[in-house]
Design a protein around this motif. Structure first.
Motif, short mmCIF file in Angstrom:
data_model
loop_
_atom_site.label_atom_id
_atom_site.label_comp_id
_atom_site.label_asym_id
_atom_site.label_seq_id
_atom_site.Cartn_x
_atom_site.Cartn_y
_atom_site.Cartn_z
N PRO A 45 6.15 -21.41 24.38
CA PRO A 45 5.94 -22.24 23.20
C PRO A 45 4.48 -22.45 22.81
O PRO A 45 4.18 -22.65 21.64
CB PRO A 45 6.59 -23.58 23.56
CG PRO A 45 7.48 -23.28 24.72
CD PRO A 45 6.90 -22.10 25.41
N ALA A 46 3.57 -22.44 23.78
CA ALA A 46 2.15 -22.67 23.48
C ALA A 46 1.28 -21.85 24.42
O ALA A 46 1.60 -21.70 25.59
CB ALA A 46 1.81 -24.15 23.62
N LEU A 47 0.18 -21.33 23.88
CA LEU A 47 -0.74 -20.54 24.69
C LEU A 47 -2.12 -20.52 24.06
O LEU A 47 -2.26 -20.22 22.87
CB LEU A 47 -0.23 -19.10 24.83
CG LEU A 47 -1.15 -18.07 25.51
CD1 LEU A 47 -1.48 -18.48 26.94
CD2 LEU A 47 -0.51 -16.70 25.50
N THR A 48 -3.12 -20.89 24.84
CA THR A 48 -4.51 -20.74 24.43
C THR A 48 -5.28 -20.19 25.63
O THR A 48 -4.91 -20.43 26.77
CB THR A 48 -5.16 -22.08 24.00
OG1 THR A 48 -5.11 -22.99 25.10
CG2 THR A 48 -4.47 -22.67 22.79
N ALA A 49 -6.31 -19.45 25.33
CA ALA A 49 -7.16 -18.92 26.39
C ALA A 49 -8.59 -18.86 25.89
O ALA A 49 -8.84 -18.61 24.71
CB ALA A 49 -6.70 -17.53 26.82
N GLU A 50 -9.50 -19.11 26.80
CA GLU A 50 -10.93 -18.94 26.51
C GLU A 50 -11.47 -17.98 27.56
O GLU A 50 -11.32 -18.23 28.75
CB GLU A 50 -11.64 -20.29 26.57
CG GLU A 50 -13.11 -20.16 26.15
CD GLU A 50 -13.78 -21.52 26.00
OE1 GLU A 50 -13.44 -22.24 25.05
OE2 GLU A 50 -14.61 -21.82 26.86
N VAL A 51 -12.03 -16.88 27.09
CA VAL A 51 -12.50 -15.82 27.97
C VAL A 51 -13.96 -15.54 27.65
O VAL A 51 -14.31 -15.28 26.50
CB VAL A 51 -11.66 -14.54 27.79
CG1 VAL A 51 -12.12 -13.45 28.74
CG2 VAL A 51 -10.17 -14.83 27.98
N THR A 52 -14.81 -15.62 28.68
CA THR A 52 -16.23 -15.33 28.52
C THR A 52 -16.57 -14.07 29.29
O THR A 52 -16.28 -13.96 30.48
CB THR A 52 -17.09 -16.51 29.03
OG1 THR A 52 -16.75 -17.68 28.30
CG2 THR A 52 -18.57 -16.23 28.86
N LEU A 53 -17.20 -13.12 28.60
CA LEU A 53 -17.63 -11.86 29.21
C LEU A 53 -19.15 -11.88 29.29
O LEU A 53 -19.83 -11.96 28.25
CB LEU A 53 -17.16 -10.67 28.37
CG LEU A 53 -15.65 -10.50 28.25
CD1 LEU A 53 -15.11 -11.23 27.05
CD2 LEU A 53 -15.31 -9.03 28.17
N THR A 54 -19.68 -11.80 30.50
CA THR A 54 -21.13 -11.86 30.72
C THR A 54 -21.58 -10.57 31.38
O THR A 54 -21.15 -10.25 32.50
CB THR A 54 -21.49 -13.06 31.61
OG1 THR A 54 -20.90 -14.24 31.07
CG2 THR A 54 -23.01 -13.23 31.70
N GLY A 65 -13.17 -17.86 32.58
CA GLY A 65 -12.51 -18.62 31.55
C GLY A 65 -11.30 -19.35 32.07
O GLY A 65 -11.18 -19.64 33.26
N ARG A 66 -10.37 -19.62 31.17
CA ARG A 66 -9.16 -20.37 31.52
C ARG A 66 -8.06 -20.01 30.54
O ARG A 66 -8.30 -19.80 29.36
CB ARG A 66 -9.45 -21.86 31.46
CG ARG A 66 -8.25 -22.74 31.72
CD ARG A 66 -8.68 -24.18 31.98
NE ARG A 66 -8.10 -24.74 33.16
CZ ARG A 66 -8.30 -24.39 34.44
NH1 ARG A 66 -9.09 -23.41 34.73
NH2 ARG A 66 -7.71 -24.99 35.43
N VAL A 67 -6.84 -19.98 31.05
CA VAL A 67 -5.66 -19.80 30.22
C VAL A 67 -4.77 -21.02 30.43
O VAL A 67 -4.53 -21.44 31.56
CB VAL A 67 -4.92 -18.47 30.52
CG1 VAL A 67 -4.43 -18.39 31.94
CG2 VAL A 67 -3.78 -18.23 29.58
N ASP A 68 -4.37 -21.64 29.32
CA ASP A 68 -3.50 -22.82 29.35
C ASP A 68 -2.27 -22.51 28.52
O ASP A 68 -2.39 -22.01 27.40
CB ASP A 68 -4.22 -24.05 28.78
CG ASP A 68 -5.39 -24.47 29.66
OD1 ASP A 68 -5.14 -24.82 30.83
OD2 ASP A 68 -6.53 -24.44 29.19
N SER A 69 -1.10 -22.86 29.07
CA SER A 69 0.13 -22.49 28.39
C SER A 69 1.25 -23.45 28.73
O SER A 69 1.23 -24.12 29.76
CB SER A 69 0.53 -21.08 28.82
OG SER A 69 1.69 -20.66 28.17
N VAL A 70 2.23 -23.47 27.84
CA VAL A 70 3.53 -24.06 28.14
C VAL A 70 4.50 -22.90 28.13
O VAL A 70 4.54 -22.13 27.16
CB VAL A 70 3.94 -25.12 27.08
CG1 VAL A 70 5.35 -25.62 27.35
CG2 VAL A 70 2.95 -26.27 27.06
#
Length: 179
Positions: A45-54, A65-70
């Motif tokens: 139902p829900a998904l967001t992710a923040e990904v940093t490439l260095t 980064g982090r992935v957050d989901s339901v």
């Protein structure tokens, strides 16, 4: 090669700024449904992710980064669908294939080298596929609905109700003694 992830977001490593690049991924309902199908679960139902490439030395790239989901999963006890939260940190390194040690089939592997970076493929990193991978790692393989309890079935009754009773009759009614 397998199909691209429903969250596919390829990033060309050569185009990364020196101080890195942060991507915020918020897939639409169709992409979440396709990902749920890939994972074999009823829904996301829900998904967001923040990904940093260095970028690092020698063409390496550190991905954090982090992935957050339901996610909607099926309870292994009640067989009912229920929603639960998944939140997973992302921490991964990539390196050009030529920078990785060669591992030959059947060769001994030094366990200190088991945390090798992943190889870059065609000079790109799929940030969306990385987020999907970490989400899949956060899924409970035996999801259990909160407060779900397994109830032992009631006494099945006389021995004749047992599926093994028919076998016992074929053997002449003798209990479980082996011949």
């Amino acid at each position: 090669m397998t199909d691209a992830s429903p969250l596919s977001k390829p990033v060309l490593v050569a185009s990364l700024p020196e101080d890195g690049l942060t991507l915020k991924l918020t897939p639409d309902a169709a992409a979440r449904a396709a990902l749920a199908k890939d994972f074999g679960i009823p829904g996301i139902p829900a998904l967001t992710a923040e990904v940093t490439l260095t970028p690092g030395r020698g063409g390496t790239v550190h991905v954090t980064g982090r992935v957050d989901s339901v996610v909607t999963q099926t309870c292994v006890v009640t067989l009912e669908d229920f929603d639960s939260k998944v939140s997973e940190p992302i921490d991964l390194r990539f390196a050009p294939p030529e920078k990785l040690p060669e591992i030959r089939p059947g060769a001994e592997i030094d366990v200190s080298e088991l945390d090798l970076p992943d190889p870059l493929v065609d000079g790109t990193i799929d940030a969306g596929a990385v987020a999907a991978e970490f989400l899949s790692l956060g899924l409970d393989p035996y999801p259990r609905k909160p407060d779900a309890e397994f109830e032992v079935p009631a006494d099945p009754g006389p021995a004749e109700a047992s599926p093994f009773a028919a076998l016992a009759k074929l053997r002449g009614g003798g209990g479980g003694d082996a011949d």
